[in-house]
Design an enzyme around this catalytic site. Structure first.
Site, PDB file in Angstrom:
ATOM      1  N   LYS A 198       0.854  -1.200   0.000  1.00 45.08           N
ATOM      2  CA  LYS A 198       0.000   0.000   0.000  1.00 45.08           C
ATOM      3  C   LYS A 198       0.883   1.241   0.000  1.00 45.08           C
ATOM      4  O   LYS A 198       1.506   1.578   1.003  1.00 45.08           O
ATOM      5  CB  LYS A 198      -0.903   0.044   1.239  1.00 45.08           C
ATOM      6  CG  LYS A 198      -1.963   1.141   1.090  1.00 45.08           C
ATOM      7  CD  LYS A 198      -2.537   1.627   2.399  1.00 45.08           C
ATOM      8  CE  LYS A 198      -1.808   2.782   3.007  1.00 45.08           C
ATOM      9  NZ  LYS A 198      -1.796   4.034   2.210  1.00 45.08           N
ATOM     10  N   SER A 252       5.488   7.313  10.187  1.00 47.99           N
ATOM     11  CA  SER A 252       5.648   8.081  11.421  1.00 47.99           C
ATOM     12  C   SER A 252       5.675   7.156  12.644  1.00 47.99           C
ATOM     13  O   SER A 252       5.133   6.046  12.612  1.00 47.99           O
ATOM     14  CB  SER A 252       4.490   9.068  11.563  1.00 47.99           C
ATOM     15  OG  SER A 252       3.276   8.360  11.693  1.00 47.99           O
ATOM     16  N   THR A 253       6.259   7.636  13.715  1.00 47.38           N
ATOM     17  CA  THR A 253       6.326   6.851  14.953  1.00 47.38           C
ATOM     18  C   THR A 253       4.921   6.620  15.508  1.00 47.38           C
ATOM     19  O   THR A 253       4.611   5.532  15.990  1.00 47.38           O
ATOM     20  CB  THR A 253       7.228   7.578  15.972  1.00 47.38           C
ATOM     21  OG1 THR A 253       8.541   7.646  15.405  1.00 47.38           O
ATOM     22  CG2 THR A 253       7.306   6.830  17.288  1.00 47.38           C
ATOM     23  N   THR A 255       1.999   6.331  13.870  1.00 45.13           N
ATOM     24  CA  THR A 255       1.312   5.265  13.131  1.00 45.13           C
ATOM     25  C   THR A 255       2.011   3.927  13.360  1.00 45.13           C
ATOM     26  O   THR A 255       1.354   2.889  13.493  1.00 45.13           O
ATOM     27  CB  THR A 255       1.260   5.608  11.629  1.00 45.13           C
ATOM     28  OG1 THR A 255       0.617   6.872  11.475  1.00 45.13           O
ATOM     29  CG2 THR A 255       0.485   4.576  10.842  1.00 45.13           C
ATOM     30  N   GLY A 256       3.322   3.943  13.427  1.00 44.88           N
ATOM     31  CA  GLY A 256       4.079   2.709  13.664  1.00 44.88           C
ATOM     32  C   GLY A 256       3.674   2.057  14.984  1.00 44.88           C
ATOM     33  O   GLY A 256       3.470   0.842  15.056  1.00 44.88           O
ATOM     34  N   GLU A 273      10.293   1.035  10.429  1.00 42.41           N
ATOM     35  CA  GLU A 273      11.332   2.052  10.202  1.00 42.41           C
ATOM     36  C   GLU A 273      10.638   3.381  10.371  1.00 42.41           C
ATOM     37  O   GLU A 273       9.845   3.792   9.534  1.00 42.41           O
ATOM     38  CB  GLU A 273      11.931   1.859   8.803  1.00 42.41           C
ATOM     39  CG  GLU A 273      13.321   2.439   8.688  1.00 42.41           C
ATOM     40  CD  GLU A 273      13.276   3.899   8.321  1.00 42.41           C
ATOM     41  OE1 GLU A 273      13.185   4.729   9.260  1.00 42.41           O
ATOM     42  OE2 GLU A 273      13.316   4.211   7.130  1.00 42.41           O
ATOM     43  N   CYS A 307      14.134  10.337   6.459  1.00 55.36           N
ATOM     44  CA  CYS A 307      14.151   9.910   7.865  1.00 55.36           C
ATOM     45  C   CYS A 307      15.560   9.961   8.440  1.00 55.36           C
ATOM     46  O   CYS A 307      15.739  10.185   9.629  1.00 55.36           O
ATOM     47  CB  CYS A 307      13.557   8.521   8.015  1.00 55.36           C
ATOM     48  SG  CYS A 307      14.333   7.313   6.942  1.00 55.36           S
ATOM     49  N   GLU A 404      10.391  15.756  15.160  1.00 54.01           N
ATOM     50  CA  GLU A 404      10.844  15.595  13.772  1.00 54.01           C
ATOM     51  C   GLU A 404      10.044  16.550  12.885  1.00 54.01           C
ATOM     52  O   GLU A 404       8.826  16.411  12.762  1.00 54.01           O
ATOM     53  CB  GLU A 404      10.599  14.148  13.308  1.00 54.01           C
ATOM     54  CG  GLU A 404      11.089  13.893  11.904  1.00 54.01           C
ATOM     55  CD  GLU A 404      10.790  12.487  11.406  1.00 54.01           C
ATOM     56  OE1 GLU A 404       9.654  12.002  11.616  1.00 54.01           O
ATOM     57  OE2 GLU A 404      11.679  11.887  10.794  1.00 54.01           O
TER      58      GLU A 404
HETATM   59  O1  TXE Z   1       2.835   9.410   8.113  1.00 54.21           O
HETATM   60  P1  TXE Z   1       2.034   8.086   8.348  1.00 54.21           P
HETATM   61  P2  TXE Z   1       2.330  10.833   7.580  1.00 54.21           P
HETATM   62  C1  TXE Z   1       7.056  11.217   9.593  1.00 54.21           C
HETATM   63  C2  TXE Z   1       7.355  12.678   9.297  1.00 54.21           C
HETATM   64  C3  TXE Z   1       6.030  13.193   8.827  1.00 54.21           C
HETATM   65  C4  TXE Z   1       5.092  12.427   9.732  1.00 54.21           C
HETATM   66  C5  TXE Z   1       3.661  12.305   9.284  1.00 54.21           C
HETATM   67  O2  TXE Z   1       7.721  13.323  10.482  1.00 54.21           O
HETATM   68  O3  TXE Z   1       5.899  14.564   9.002  1.00 54.21           O
HETATM   69  O4  TXE Z   1       5.672  11.141   9.806  1.00 54.21           O
HETATM   70  O5  TXE Z   1       3.581  11.747   7.974  1.00 54.21           O
HETATM   71  C6  TXE Z   1      -0.086   4.670   6.199  1.00 54.21           C
HETATM   72  N1  TXE Z   1      -2.716   1.578   9.342  1.00 54.21           N
HETATM   73  N2  TXE Z   1       7.400  10.346   8.477  1.00 54.21           N
HETATM   74  O6  TXE Z   1       1.139  11.282   8.369  1.00 54.21           O
HETATM   75  O7  TXE Z   1       0.650   8.345   8.817  1.00 54.21           O
HETATM   76  C7  TXE Z   1      -0.238   5.874   5.306  1.00 54.21           C
HETATM   77  O8  TXE Z   1      -1.363   5.735   4.464  1.00 54.21           O
HETATM   78  C8  TXE Z   1      -1.915   1.272   8.313  1.00 54.21           C
HETATM   79  C9  TXE Z   1       8.678   9.700   8.565  1.00 54.21           C
HETATM   80  O9  TXE Z   1       2.171  10.758   6.132  1.00 54.21           O
HETATM   81  O10 TXE Z   1       2.887   7.230   9.203  1.00 54.21           O
HETATM   82  C10 TXE Z   1       1.092   5.865   4.582  1.00 54.21           C
HETATM   83  O11 TXE Z   1       1.063   4.882   3.541  1.00 54.21           O
HETATM   84  N3  TXE Z   1      -1.289   2.211   7.570  1.00 54.21           N
HETATM   85  C11 TXE Z   1       8.829   8.657   7.561  1.00 54.21           C
HETATM   86  C12 TXE Z   1       2.060   5.419   5.676  1.00 54.21           C
HETATM   87  O12 TXE Z   1       1.251   4.768   6.664  1.00 54.21           O
HETATM   88  C13 TXE Z   1      -1.472   3.496   7.887  1.00 54.21           C
HETATM   89  C14 TXE Z   1       8.226   8.809   6.252  1.00 54.21           C
HETATM   90  C15 TXE Z   1       2.823   6.552   6.342  1.00 54.21           C
HETATM   91  O13 TXE Z   1       1.909   7.464   6.882  1.00 54.21           O
HETATM   92  C16 TXE Z   1      -2.307   3.879   8.953  1.00 54.21           C
HETATM   93  C17 TXE Z   1       6.943   9.477   6.301  1.00 54.21           C
HETATM   94  C18 TXE Z   1      -2.948   2.851   9.693  1.00 54.21           C
HETATM   95  N4  TXE Z   1      -3.757   3.106  10.740  1.00 54.21           N
HETATM   96  C19 TXE Z   1       6.602  10.248   7.385  1.00 54.21           C
HETATM   97  N5  TXE Z   1      -2.296   5.235   9.041  1.00 54.21           N
HETATM   98  C20 TXE Z   1      10.117   7.893   7.526  1.00 54.21           C
HETATM   99  N6  TXE Z   1      10.362   7.068   8.547  1.00 54.21           N
HETATM  100  O14 TXE Z   1      10.862   7.985   6.561  1.00 54.21           O
HETATM  101  C21 TXE Z   1      -1.488   5.689   8.058  1.00 54.21           C
HETATM  102  N7  TXE Z   1      -1.000   4.641   7.345  1.00 54.21           N
END
Ligand code: TXE
Length: 500
Positions: A198, A252-253, A255-256, A273, A307, A404
């Site tokens: 996805k 993001s942390t 969502t992770g 990651e 990141c 971040e």
């Molecule tokens: O991230 P999300 P966002 C950090 C960076 C950024 C912040 C927010 O600080 O400003 O995160 O970004 C999917 N179940 N990074 O809101 O939400 C979502 O659809 C399953 C660091 O965009 O974590 C997308 O495909 N999946 C980073 C993916 O998760 C879900 C890179 C990332 O989105 C979900 C990006 C759920 N409940 C942002 N909710 C890095 N580590 O490089 C969202 N998603």
């Protein structure tokens, strides 16, 4: 803008953007059950350039069932490793053949410079694909001497074997959609797994094209599936599906952690990651020119939406004023413009919401009277630009000091000595990467073990490699990607004990 610096969009890119896209399930595009769509915008203009399906639960269910059926059939999971390797090398060749098309699609949906899209999204991804394809034929267990004394006189031979884990859910962010996407797809396929990937709802286009190329390369139907949609419904249904055996998530942390909590219910295997707030420590004996070149790239590449990017720079007092002046000059010299302009050094960030988030961090710092040095003003129009900025000696109370920002914003902090730098560098919930700048080998060897980060560079930053394991300490994630052991996370180890 000088017209000759502007890349001419390929006809194949224009045609791809115009297409009505479904979901990629069982080796082809299928109509979704969901009637909802999501717009894809060009960050340089704010204009819509394409639209994709916003998949619902039934759509995701269909994709997972397709992956599971393909996995059980053995059409890929039991294929000879050398055959998997050949198909995956062909897959890499196809990316190379379509390099410019994919680089342009990436720039148009994500905003990044076409130079970066060509060099990293395509160029580096090719290296990773070929490296990972080769891992297909390097999967191995161990033979083990055991000391089982029962019944008397019995002898045993024992060994371990690695078996593909099953259906993988790959969740991909928007900062490097193609490259990070392939960091999920390739190890899964090399190990013999099936995958449902996805992409981010903001940047799905390049992975959609890669789904087609997978089939063209010879990946059997159902082994590579792709669903597009929002995180909560599409991503949530995928990561909580009972037939998913492993989740590989970059994002993001927040969502992770959410995904990790739900994965615990089924003990679904998980690699995370997550973000970083990565420090760079510059000692007084560092080479100033090397620092400026290395950290301008390490901090502002892809507008800081990396990141691993350096976002907190600690400089020993004797070098601080000199380096602060050099950084100021460099930041003020950066040109701003669309990614399709090959001369623009700072491009728009990925979305309007993200632009507003970065701007809010800067506004908070401004309100609290921080010293901010910004670069050139942003181009007129509706592009999602943020001027690159330095924040000098930030107060601990600023929102950007610990969080971040994930944008072109870097802090410069004067420290008395290396000891103070280490304490401040480690004072973070994150621990993804760090860098150390010195010409003294003894200082480097002394300080590297004291830095709490999954990767530490000395006299460079953000230079990653397929053979160099990558992942985070602390809240930057769990597990390591890349390296010769990468497929361990996509296999289960089975112990076999034979009496003879
Ligand atoms: O991230 P999300 P966002 C950090 C960076 C950024 C912040 C927010 O600080 O400003 O995160 O970004 C999917 N179940 N990074 O809101 O939400 C979502 O659809 C399953 C660091 O965009 O974590 C997308 O495909 N999946 C980073 C993916 O998760 C879900 C890179 C990332 O989105 C979900 C990006 C759920 N409940 C942002 N909710 C890095 N580590 O490089 C969202 N998603």
């Amino acid at each position: 803008m000088n017209r000759s610096n502007k890349v001419v969009t390929l006809d194949s890119v224009i045609a791809f953007l115009k297409r009505t896209h479904g979901l990629y399930i069982n080796g082809g595009w299928v109509d979704a059950q969901s009637r909802d769509t999501l717009p894809i915008y060009d960050p340089a203009t704010g204009l819509q350039i394409a639209s994709t399906v916003d998949a619902n639960q039934q759509d995701v269910e269909r994709a997972v069932l397709s992956a599971h059926k393909a996995f059980l059939s053995g059409v890929w999971s039991r294929r000879l490793p050398a055959e998997r390797e050949r198909v995956l090398l062909r897959y890499a060749d196809l990316l190379e053949q379509h390099a410019e098309e994919l680089a342009q699609l990436e720039t148009l949906e994500q905003g990044k410079s076409i130079n970066i899209a060509r060099a990293f999204e395509v160029g580096s991804t090719l290296n990773w694909m070929r490296y990972t394809a080769g891992l297909s034929t390097k999967i191995c267990g161990r033979t083990l001497d055991v000391s089982i004394p029962i019944p008397e006189g019995a002898r045993y031979t024992a060994y371990t074997r690695k078996e593909p884990i099953g259906v993988v859910a790959g969740i991909v962010p928007w900062n490097f959609p193609l490259m990070i996407g392939m960091w999920k797809v390739m190890p899964a396929l090399a190990a013999g797994c099936s995958i449902v990937v996805k992409p981010s709802e903001l940047t799905p286009l390049t992975l959609m094209r890669m789904a087609e190329l997978a089939t063209e390369a010879g990946v059997p139907d159902g082994v590579f599936n792709l669903v597009t949609g929002r995180g909560a419904v599409c991503g949530g249904t995928l990561t909580t599906h009972p037939l998913v055996s492993k989740i590989s998530f970059t994002g993001s942390t927040v969502t992770g952690k959410h995904i990790a909590r739900s994965a615990v219910d089924r003990l679904t295997r998980l690699s995370l990651e997550l973000g970083g707030k990565n420090p760079s420590i510059v000692l007084a004996d560092a080479d100033p020119q090397q620092v400026i070149e290395g950290l301008m790239m390490g901090s502002f590449l892809n507008q800081g939406q990396v990141c691993a990017a350096s976002s907190r720079i600690y400089i020993e007092a004797p070098l601080f004023d000199r380096l602060a002046a050099d950084f100021e000059l460099a930041v003020k010299g950066l040109s701003l413009g669309p990614g399709m302009d090959m001369t623009a050094q700072i491009n728009p960030v990925a979305s309007r919401a993200h632009q507003q988030s970065v701007q809010a961090y800067l506004a908070d710092a401004q309100d609290k009277r921080a010293e901010i040095i910004s670069g050139k003003s942003v181009p007129a129009g509706d592009g999602y630009y943020v001027s690159p900025s330095l924040v000098i000696n930030p107060d601990p109370g600023l929102l950007l000091t610990r969080n971040e920002v994930f944008g072109p914003v870097v802090t410069l902090t004067r420290v008395a000595n290396a000891q103070e730098a280490i304490i401040q560098a480690n004072d973070s919930d994150y621990g993804l990467t760090a860098s150390l700048w010195t010409t003294n080998l003894k200082s480097a060897m002394d300080l590297v073990p004291r830095i709490e980060a999954g990767t530490v560079w000395v006299n460079s930053h953000t230079l990653i490699d397929a053979n160099l394991p990558f992942g985070g300490f602390k809240q930057s994630g769990t597990g390591r990607d890349f390296g010769v052991d990468w497929l361990d996370a996509y296999t289960e180890s089975k112990s076999v004990c034979i009496r003879h």
